[in-house]
Enzyme design. Structure first.
Site, PDB file in Angstrom:
ATOM      1  CE  LYS A 226      -4.104  -1.842  -0.116  1.00  0.00           C
ATOM      2  NZ  LYS A 226      -5.035  -1.992   1.001  1.00  0.00           N
ATOM      3  NE  ARG A 260      -7.395  -8.775  -1.292  1.00  0.00           N
ATOM      4  CZ  ARG A 260      -6.921  -7.968  -2.232  1.00  0.00           C
ATOM      5  NH1 ARG A 260      -6.009  -7.041  -1.917  1.00  0.00           N
ATOM      6  NH2 ARG A 260      -7.346  -8.070  -3.472  1.00  0.00           N
TER       7      ARG A 260
END
Length: 289
Positions: A226, A260
């Site tokens: 991210k 994830r």
């Protein structure tokens, strides 16, 4: 009674499957069947490449394969439901034939979710937390699919406190699920790292992660590659796997259950160390008691 995030939770999934959470960290591999995802767009557009990547992820240690057909990055153009289904349904069907891995479909569309479960998916993973197409909760109720409900700050006014906003949004999502007939043992929650959250908000969410156990439900986290990790490490998306593994270790010790990730192997090792430390901690506590 105090909630223990490391106790065994039997997550009920479609097709009679059950996945035990809590005692050890579980890896969910990202398989984006898209041309424009932020770090791996275009790698698995062809169904065969996506299936091969999924099977490799299972060999590396993933227990869940999360199959998505529409990029969720902020500037991505939406695709039609037909295009989304055309991308993912052949992949889900092929994986279901070739592997016993648990399959998740990453979609907010009720129709896509239903077709994906029919094709062999066990879990529905909704990045809009049931609040874009609430009928997706009915699909989970009727099929028995596991349901990942994610928090997002997109397209709405957020509360200034990151934890208060989690409860504000997710409590509404949980009510939608309950009203549709979804059982609590079908649901895990995802705080939505990176979804309309700046670097400071993501770091605060990590620092205060244990406060989310007030939900008394298993938590899935998706920090992988991210943007906030890039802000901290000064690395481009494809080079953020070490930073991702650091968050995996930290959030596992804070009680996260599912991770994830894009790179399964490095996060598998991070979880192995975290789970070994937690086991040693519990063993010492049991000896003292």
């Amino acid at each position: 009674m105090t909630y223990d995030p490391f106790q065994t939770f039997r997550w009920q999934l479609a097709h009679g499957r059950v996945l035990e959470l809590g005692r050890r960290g579980v890896l969910m591999a990202v398989i984006n069947v898209t041309p424009n995802s932020f770090s791996d767009g275009g790698r698995f557009v062809k169904a065969g490449a996506a299936v091969d990547a999924a099977l490799r992820a299972v060999e590396a240690g993933a227990e869940i394969l999360d199959i998505g057909g529409e990029s969720t990055r902020p500037d991505a153009e939406p695709v039609s439901s037909g295009e989304e289904q055309g991308r993912i349904l052949p992949v889900i069907s092929a994986i279901a034939r070739q592997s016993r891995a648990v399959i998740s479909v990453d979609t907010y569309r009720a129709e896509t979710a239903r077709l994906a479960v029919e094709a062999g998916a066990h879990i529905v993973n909704d990045v809009h937390g049931l609040q874009r197409e609430p009928a997706i909760a009915t699909v989970a109720a009727e099929t028995g699919a596991g349901l990942c409900i994610m928090h997002t700050g997109r397209a709405r006014e957020k509360l200034p406190d990151v934890i208060q906003d989690q409860f504000h949004f997710l409590e509404r999502s949980l009510q939608i699920a309950t009203d549709a007939g979804v059982r609590r043992d079908q649901v895990v929650l995802d705080p939505g790292f990176g979804f309309a959250k700046d670097t400071d908000e993501n770091l605060e969410l990590m620092a205060r992660f244990a406060e989310l156990h007030r939900f008394r439900m298993p938590l899935l986290v998706g920090t992988s590659r991210k943007r906030f990790l890039g802000a901290v490490t000064a690395q481009e998306a494809q080079d953020r796997d070490v930073g991702t593994a650091a968050t995996t270790a930290l959030l596992r010790t804070a009680g996260a259950a599912i991770f994830r990730v894009h790179d399964v192997a490095i996060n598998r090792d991070a979880l192995a160390v975290s789970d070994a430390m937690l086991a040693a901690k519990n063993s010492r506590r049991d000896t003292k008691s």
